[in-house]
Structure formats: structure tokens, C-alpha cells
Design an enzyme around this catalytic site. Structure first.
Site, short mmCIF file in Angstrom:
data_model
loop_
_atom_site.label_atom_id
_atom_site.label_comp_id
_atom_site.label_asym_id
_atom_site.label_seq_id
_atom_site.Cartn_x
_atom_site.Cartn_y
_atom_site.Cartn_z
N SER A 347 -39.34 28.37 -48.13
CA SER A 347 -39.45 29.54 -47.29
C SER A 347 -38.20 29.67 -46.41
O SER A 347 -37.08 29.73 -46.93
CB SER A 347 -40.74 29.48 -46.48
OG SER A 347 -41.07 30.75 -45.95
N ASP A 467 -46.51 34.65 -55.20
CA ASP A 467 -46.05 34.56 -53.81
C ASP A 467 -45.82 35.98 -53.28
O ASP A 467 -44.82 36.61 -53.60
CB ASP A 467 -44.76 33.74 -53.74
CG ASP A 467 -44.35 33.41 -52.31
OD1 ASP A 467 -44.89 34.04 -51.37
OD2 ASP A 467 -43.49 32.53 -52.13
N HIS A 497 -47.24 30.74 -52.18
CA HIS A 497 -46.13 30.27 -51.35
C HIS A 497 -46.30 28.77 -51.09
O HIS A 497 -46.66 28.34 -49.99
CB HIS A 497 -46.14 31.06 -50.04
CG HIS A 497 -44.91 30.96 -49.22
ND1 HIS A 497 -43.68 31.41 -49.65
CD2 HIS A 497 -44.70 30.47 -47.97
CE1 HIS A 497 -42.78 31.21 -48.71
NE2 HIS A 497 -43.38 30.64 -47.67
#
EC number: 3.4.14.11
Length: 761
Positions: A347, A467, A497
Site C-alpha cells: 500500500s 483490491d 488489499h
């Protein structure tokens, strides 16, 4: 369990024999295969002196234990090897399997049996049921001592660095920045964990703005309400300038040299880093400017923030100064470092890896970027709309700034610097322009694709095709924009994610070990990793190799022969319900139960398609107003087995990242019966229908054509599957919630879907 092995480096019989001997296995080329197998087994019982007893607990067929077999005159058969190999890897006879041949075929076992030394060598490199390779399990059990020297097997570094004698230290790296106009260069706090060794060693660096703490209350207070009016924008063409990446040249410091004087006891570590720590790689965690222990402003995604991380890599290469403390009176040299760095993290962390790579910084050899943002506009905006990341309606970049500006968590820092911080934050809140949702210079300065030609490092990306936080378009764009001169690799999984290094079905850790041993330790192991590795959505625990992310052929499917209308407005009760919980909206939308305003188009497929890339909707539409949102989703609809998007635990704490070090759970995506699966989706401001930089007026009740690119994916569709397309206006998870009374009419007879495939699929 099913084997998908990408990390094993094919080894010739003589090389296999020498590596096995080097590990201490008492093998002899003059002995029979049976004798060598017995010697291998007895040497593997590292915690038992009574190896007869250990052998008696293994079986070589359904009726004979191994001790009896080795005392007999019976010849060694393929079946005997199969029984023994499975047991060494943790599979239990009569529980996990009864017929070893059939079971090995089911699990796609990669080991051949032509040569005993090659066979045993490959067996050691295989993961067991618990997720650990056999060689790693044996090293953890004491096959090799933790002597703080490098030892290798099959081109990979082994866990022979003592994690009970780690050095933990803190330094403060001087950047070339002054992001709060303080008159001094910003300092960046660096937490270092490294083994005690005489070797100069490479570094696993995680650039994480979260690691020094987060300010949830401030972020929650800053979060925006999504209810509001969609703006009618003035037609124009947006102009932006790409600024060259540059920074102030630094000169060596003449300050006295000192060891680090600050230490720490604990930091939240990334377990992939832990795995490499025990294998001779330093771990460093850096949060960058605007975080606790550092100075400066949280500039959130721009190249100032990237430069604050780049300075740390420069320090590891002796180019800039690090101080022992904020007094700046003594410097610390990274004399333990070989200057070579791999970055890791998911991320925001992976995003910083991408940004760093685009600087071309010397010493950055590899990035392992998971679920990484490639342009911040695509994270918080889409096609001229404010578009919240999945699961976080109302978040924006200034909200993220509030979350990660952890200097305010230190009271002394707060009272000295909060006024300046608030002024800079207000400037940021204006610059993001939530009113229009348009691309502008602020977002352009946070678009790493503009500098992607500078990338020199080897690149590894992982991304979930489910995601909807950092959507797949991010990795699709950057992966396909990378220079052809570099080596690049992409793992695409069926999850959301999430990390994937701790999954049972793929040897990601071991593949990264082979790659980093090659790139950061200089081991000429001839390791070759495929460019695109994709988790097959039709079969449990199965990964496929593809040539590219993006097909070279387009298949066209018509959408119908009628005109259909979508109302935007909901009654107050329904609108309030959907605003309160967007999951209720999604559930109604996917069920198609007439509660949501939508057009539902079912397309039974007449042949197989391997969808690979961005689906596009070519639509003829008209609206009743000068503004409109068009949203779309594509579903694989109908009951069948599909992946859940979140991995579940297979075995708790079975994965060992060293010698009983930083253990973690082994996970895998469940494969269960379900009613639908989202393949792709997207949202579009019809005032931005041509391209991102062009704003056009909408003439009410006038037909016009649009081409609407949805999120990219790779997805196997079969003949007879039902492809469901849903067209609607407001998306209560992602877009502004404007409950105005307007409608969109779609002429389905003049509309079609294009599916990207590879020619022949």
C-alpha cells in the site's frame, strides 16, 4: 495443498551432490540409492540420537516401516521414495493420503526421481505442508549453526544469522529538504535492525509513513461527508507541467564520527523483512518527513517525501550525513552496509518503493512493491470525480496527512510546530480540489508515471485483482510503462488489499530469496523469474505464467437492442440507508432486486475468454441534466466455486522466519461456492468523457458516444458463464452522493463491450 514452485533453480547431479555434501549429508556416489537415502534420513533426525526409532516411525509402503525396510534386502522403488518424501514434508499417511502416486499428482509435486542426488536436492527446496521448505526446517533444527556467516543452498541464503544477537540502533539522516521553512534541513529518523557480523551486508528497507504512529482522531475529524452536489464545470483543457526531479547536492560532513548512541527495543516489523534478517540482510524502517522523531511537513506523496527516503539510501552509500541525535554534532557512518538496498511493503509502503525507483537512486537494486499506488490522482479520484478508495468513503489526501503526521503525537513537538503544520495542511486541502474532482498540478506532482523512465532497479510487483482500495489500474499502468531495459515481475492474486508472502500455494518468499541473493549478495545462481504470474480464478491453489498484463486482441459483445433509463434520485429513506452503510447498497445492487436504480444486462457467453487487461464500455447515452455520474460493474454471475478475497489461516504460527524466529500463520484464499464475483468496475464524470484533461459541457437530451475504460483484470471466463453488466449513477462506496433528480438513458443497440484477450483465447 498444491505446488506452484517458481524458486527452484535446476541443478545438475554433480552440483546437487556437492551441495548436499556441503550441508553435511554423508552421501557417497559409490553407494546404492537405498544406502544414500538411509544416510540422508538418519542425518535429518537432528534432534534424536536414536535414529533407529525415528526410522521406525516412517513407512515406505502401506505395510512396512522404514527401519525394517533398510535392514532388509528389498530394492528401493519409486513408491518407497514417494511415501518417504511425503512424510518428510509433513503429510500424514492414511490421513492426508492413502495412495501416494495419486496424491503427488493431485498436489502437482515438482520433484523427479531419475537421480537420487538431484531428487533429494530438489526435495530439500520444496515447501512442506506447514509452509517451510525442508532445508529451512532442517537449518532451524540445527543442520547449520547460526554463525553469522552466509551459507547458501540452491542459490538462496540460509537462516544462519543469529537473531538473538541483533543490533538495534537509531540514526537521523540529513535530507536536502526544508519542508516547513525552519531554516534547517529536515532530519529523518531511521530504525535499524541488523545481525552482528563481520560482513558488509545489504538492506531491506521499508519506507512506511505509518511506522512512527498514526493520529486516528485527527484523521476521523478531517474525513469528509460524501453527501453533496456534483459540480457543473466550465469547459476547458487542463494544463500541467512535469517538473524535473532534482535536489540539492550534498557534501561530506567533517563532523566527528561516532557509533549510534540511540537504540530501541521493539518496532512493528514486516515478516518478509524478518525472513531476510535471519539470512544476513539488515532491516531498516523509515517513516520520512513529518513523522514522529523526524522533522518537516508530511507532504503526502510528492517528490519531497520521496527524497526524504532517498536520502537514507544515499546515506547507506556514504553520500549524505546521518547524526547520532537532533543535536547534529556527531555523525554516524553506515560502515556495515554494502550499499545495496531492496525496498518492501504494501500500500503506502509499496507506493514509496515505486516513487523511489523513479528517482533512479544509486544502490536501489530491487523494489518489492505490493498493492502500490502509481499515481495519487487514481487513488482519490477517477475520471473527473472524487472517488474514495474502497472501504473508506470520505477519505482524501489531506485526511491521510492528518493520519500520518505523527509529530503531533509528541506533545513538545505539537506545541512548537502545530501552527505551521495547520497552515500547510490548509494549503493542501485547497490544492486537492474536492469541488471539481479534476486533475491538476498538485496531482501531477504526485504522479510517478511521469518519471518512470528513470527506473533502473529490478522491479517486483504484487497486486490483488479484488483490491478496490488500491485498484488494479495502478499496477497495470506502471508495469506497462516501465523501461524495456529493466527486469520486471508481477504476481497477480485473486485477493483484496493483502500480503501474499505467507500463502501456502506459492513459494513467494523463496523466489524473493533467490532474486535478492542474486541482486544484493552477488550470487551467480542463474535464477530466472517469469514476468507475469497469475492466480487462476477457476482452480484452487493454481498459478499460471502469462507473457503480459494486457491482451493483444479485442472481442466485441453487443449489449442489447433497446433504450433503457437510469434514475439518479432515491427517496429519502433509501438514500439515507445507503449513505449510512454502503454495503447495503452494494448488496442490493448485485442482487438486482429492483431496490437500486440500475440497468442490468446479462450476457451468456458463447465461448471461453481469458480476459486480460481493461474492459471497455462503448455507450451511446443522453442525460436530462448538465451533470451526471455513470458507474459500471462487471460481474461473473451465477452459482459456482470462486475465491473469497481474504486469506484465512491454514496453520497458526507454522511459518518460521529463521530459527524459531518471528513465526507467523500460513494462509490461503478459500475457494467456496458463491453467487457472483466482481471482475471490474469504474466511475465516470460525463463532463470528463473524452480524457482526463478535457472538460466538456453536457447538452441535456442530446445523444453522445463515450468509451469508458474499467479497472483491468485477468479472469478466465468459460462458455455458458453469465457476464452481468450493471450500469448506475451514484456509487455509495466511492463517489459523491448527489441525490439530484436527473437520469441517464442508454441506447443499448448502439452500445457494446470490448473484452481484451490474447489472440487465440
Amino acid at each position: 495443498m498444491r505446488y506452484n514452485q517458481f524458486s527452484y533453480i535446476p541443478t545438475k547431479p554433480n552440483e546437487a551432490f556437492e551441495e548436499l555434501k556441503g550441508l553435511g549429508f554423508p552421501l557417497n556416489k559409490k553407494n546404492s540409492d537405498k544406502a544414500n537415502l538411509e544416510a540422508f534420513l538418519r542425518h535429518s533426525f537432528l534432534n534424536q540420537t536414536d535414529t533407529d526409532y525415528a526410522l521406525s516411525l516412517l513407512i515406505v509402503d502401506a505395510k512396512t516401516d522404514a527401519l525394517t525396510f533398510f535392514k532388509s534386502n528389498s530394492d528401493l522403488t519409486l513408491e518407497n521414495l514417494q511415501w518417504i518424501y511425503l512424510q518428510l514434508l509433513g503429510f500424514i499417511p492414511f490421513v492426508d493420503f492413502k495412495d501416494p502416486k495419486a496424491f503427488l499428482q493431485d498436489i502437482n509435486f515438482p520433484v523427479s526421481y531419475d537421480n537420487i542426488f538431484q531428487s533429494l536436492h530438489h526435495l530439500l527446496a520444496c515447501r512442506g505442508k506447514s509452509g517451510n521448505t525442508l532445508i529451512d526446517q532442517l537449518v532451524a533444527d540445527g543442520l547449520l549453526h547460526a554463525d553469522n556467516h552466509y551459507h547458501f543452498f540452491n542459490g538462496k541464503s540460509l537462516a544462519t544469522f543469529n537473531t538473538n544477537q541483533l543490533i538495534r540502533e537509531v540514526v537521523y539522516v540529513e535530507t536536502s529538504l526544508d519542508t516547513m521553512s525552519s531554516g534547517e534541513h529536515d532530519l529523518v529518523k531511521v530504525n535499524i535492525i541488523r545481525p552482528t557480523t563481520e560482513h558488509t551486508i545489504p538492506t531491506m528497507m521499508t519506507a512506511s509513513p505509518y511506522h512512527q504512529g498514526i493520529n486516528d482522531p485527527a484523521a476521523d475529524q478531517k474525513t469528509y461527508q460524501m453527501e453533496g452536489a456534483l459540480a457543473v464545470k466550465q469547459p476547458k483543457h487542463i494544463q500541467v507541467d512535469t517538473k524535473p526531479f532534482k535536489e540539492e547536492v550534498k557534501h561530506p560532513s567533517k563532523l566527528p564520527i561516532s557509533p549510534a548512541t540511540e537504540s530501541f527495543t521493539h518496532i512493528d516489523s514486516y515478516s518478509l523483512n524478518d525472513y531476510f534478517l535471519s539470512r544476513g540482510f539488515a532491516n531498516i524502517y523509515v517513516s520520512g518527513v513529518g513523522t514522529a522523531g523526524s522533522t518537516g511537513f508530511m507532504t503526502s506523496g510528492d517528490y519531497q517525501q520521496i527524497q526524504s527516503f532517498k536520502a537514507v539510501i544515499d546515506w547507506l552509500n556514504g553520500k549524505v550525513t546521518a547524526f547520532t541525535s537532533h543535536k547534529r554534532d556527531k555523525q554516524v557512518k553506515a560502515n556495515w552496509s554494502n550499499g545495496l538496498v531492496a525496498t518492501t511493503g504494501k500500500s503506502y509502503l509499496g507506493t514509496m518503493s515505486t516513487g523511489l525507483a523513479t528517482t533512479g537512486v544509486e544502490g536501489l537494486k530491487v523494489i518489492i512493491a505490493e498493492a502500490a499506488i502509481s499515481t495519487w490522482y487514481d487513488y482519490y479520484r477517477e475520471n473527473g470525480l472524487v472517488c474514495s478508495p474502497g472501504g473508506y468513503p470520505g477519505e482524501d489526501l489531506d485526511v491521510l496527512t492528518e493520519l500520518t503526521y505523527s509529530r503531533n503525537l509528541l506533545a513538545g513537538d505539537y506545541i512548537k510546530n502545530n501552527d505551521c503544520y495547520q497552515a500547510l495542511l490548509n494549503e493542501q486541502s485547497k490544492a486537492i480540489d474536492r469541488q471539481s474532482g479534476d486533475y491538476n498540478q498538485y496531482w501531477h506532482d504526485r504522479n510517478y508515471l511521469t518519471h518512470v523512465n528513470n527506473v533502473k532497479s529490478r522491479v517486483v510487483y504484487t497486486h490483488g485483482l479484488q483490491d478496490w482500495n488500491v485498484k488494479p489500474r495502478h499496477v497495470y499502468k506502471v508495469f506497462n510503462a516501465l523501461p524495456q531495459t529493466i527486469k520486471k515481475h508481477l504476481f497477480l492474486h485473486q485477493g483484496q488489499h493483502v500480503y501474499m508472502h505467507n500463502w501456502q500455494s506459492i513459494d513467494f518468499r523463496e523466489s524473493m530469496n533467490a532474486l535478492l541473493s542474486q541482486e544484493l549478495l552477488g550470487i551467480d545462481n542463474h535464477f530466472q523469474l517469469e514476468e507475469v504470474i497469475w492466480q487462476d480464478n477457476t482452480t484452487e491453489q493454481t498459478w499460471q505464467v502469462l507473457d503480459a498484463f494486457g491482451g493483444n486482441h479485442q472481442e466485441q459483445i453487443g449489449l442489447g437492442d433497446s433504450k433503457k433509463l437510469i434514475d439518479n434520485h432515491y427517496d429519502k429513506e433509501a438514500f439515507d440507508t445507503y449513505c449510512k452503510d454502503f454495503n447495503v447498497f452494494k448488496n442490493d445492487l448485485f442482487k438486482g432486486n429492483n431496490k437500486t436504480n440500475q440497468i442490468t444486462i446479462n450476457l451468456p457467453l458463447k465461448k471461453n475468454y481469458l480476459l486480460n487487461g481493461q474492459c471497455k464500455l462503448h455507450l451511446r447515452v443522453k442525460t436530462s441534466d448538465k451533470k451526471a455520474i455513470l458507474s459500471a460493474q462487471i460481474l461473473d454471475y451465477g452459482p459456482k466455486k470462486r475465491f473469497k478475497d481474504t486469506p484465512t489461516i491454514k496453520f497458526l504460527n507454522s511459518l518460521d522466519n529463521g530459527k524459531n524466529f518471528a513465526r507467523e500463520a500460513l494462509r490461503e484464499l478459500p475457494f467456496t461456492k458463491d453467487h457472483y464475483r466482481v471482475i471490474s468496475k469504474g466511475v465516470l464524470n460525463l463532463q470528463n468523457r473524452t480524457d482526463l484533461l478535457t472538460i466538456e459541457a453536457i447538452e441535456p437530451e442530446q445523444w453522445f458516444d463515450i468509451e469508458f475504460s474499467l479497472q483491468p483484470s485477468i479472469y478466465q471466463l468459460s462458455k455458458g458463464d453469465n457476464l452481468r453488466i450493471i450500469l448506475y449513477t451514484t456509487d455509495f462506496e466511492h463517489t459523491i452522493r448527489d441525490n439530484a433528480s436527473y437520469s441517464i438513458t442508454v441506447d443499448l443497440s448502439q452500445s457494446y463491450l470490448t473484452i481484451p484477450t490474447n489472440q487465440g483465447n
